[in-house]
Write an enzyme that holds these catalytic residues in place. Sequence first.
Site, PDB file in Angstrom:
ATOM      1  N   CYS A  50      -0.808 -27.890   5.433  1.00 34.31           N
ATOM      2  CA  CYS A  50      -0.454 -28.197   6.816  1.00 34.31           C
ATOM      3  C   CYS A  50      -0.483 -29.694   7.072  1.00 34.31           C
ATOM      4  CB  CYS A  50      -1.409 -27.494   7.781  1.00 34.31           C
ATOM      5  SG  CYS A  50      -3.126 -27.995   7.577  1.00 34.31           S
ATOM      6  N   CYS A  51      -0.731 -30.485   6.036  1.00 32.05           N
ATOM      7  CA  CYS A  51      -0.713 -31.949   6.137  1.00 32.05           C
ATOM      8  C   CYS A  51      -1.622 -32.435   7.253  1.00 32.05           C
ATOM      9  CB  CYS A  51       0.707 -32.468   6.335  1.00 32.05           C
ATOM     10  SG  CYS A  51       1.784 -32.082   4.946  1.00 32.05           S
ATOM     11  N   GLY A  52      -2.886 -32.095   7.146  1.00 29.20           N
ATOM     12  CA  GLY A  52      -3.828 -32.359   8.219  1.00 29.20           C
ATOM     13  C   GLY A  52      -3.998 -33.814   8.582  1.00 29.20           C
TER      14      GLY A  52
END
Length: 340
Positions: free
Chosen positions: A102-104
């Site tokens: 989720c590409c935090g």
Amino acid sequence: MSLKKPISSYRNGTFQNVYDDVVTEVPLTIFINNEEFATMVCSPFHFKELVVGFLFSEGVILFKKDIKSLDMDEDKGFAYVQLTKQLVHNQSFYSKRFIGSCCGKSRQFYFHSDVKTAKTSMTDASLSADQCIQLMENLQQNSDVFKETGGVHNAAVCSHSEIFVNRADIGRHNALDKLYGYCLLNNISVRDKMLVFSGRLSSEVLTKASKIGVGIVLSKSAPTDLAVKLAEDLNITAVGFIRGSSFNIYSHSHRITQNEKGDTTMGSCNIDHSEESVREKLESQKSYLPVSLYQNCKNILNENLHQDTLNEVFHLLKKYDLADEAEQQDRNKKLSTLVE
């Protein structure tokens, strides 16, 4: 890619032991000039495109010639990149990091490398309303891994009428980076092309689209307020909620035109439509169809229909709501012949 796993499934009030297709997820660590730079989790295909797209997207490289060599050890999940220049050692710009599916930490990128690599679109491209709908249908038809698992995001670079290249990944940003990498490695200009995407239009997705260089982004889902603001600022046309025969335009609507002369014809198509796709089309037109005809169509889809029949039913349902009364009556007769 997926693996079959034994699971316990609860359906219709009972548990059943069945096998289910579960999407594959692997780590990929990138080394730049012999130093560990980043680790991401991703789907195990198109690694090279992912690495190249990611490095361009993050501003690590600005030209393909900046890459001296790129070697992959896919079994171990390592990518070894040698640059023709020194890597910038600035912790406020780059840092060793873990990037989840989720590409935090992508907001960090927005405030730093995004400023360096985002592009304002200068495209003259445009689409008709019908082309927007057809391109989304084409993406769904070509989303094989999603059909198997329901566990990936899909994205495609398209011309006005067809998919040019499509990629899938568990991470929506990874799917976009794979597209970016493919276009860069193959010297493909995307200024006159469009991005079609299965997921939500977040600010990060809009920023990725601007880096890729497209001026029109089509999505099945909703945008965020910051994504709309970015689209306005970057001169990108953002189209969301493309479902059935409807959609919403959130920015720079001049690029999406009315179908010529209010065209509601079925048109020609060389795509084989799946049973799932026909079911979705049927449900989107449910409120416009005669009740008995809708039910007959629904019932017939429980049978093992020939592909030609599925295709014909799909196109008779397509844009049914936009057809005039005479054409609807004609389609009703043809549908009745097929399903009764």
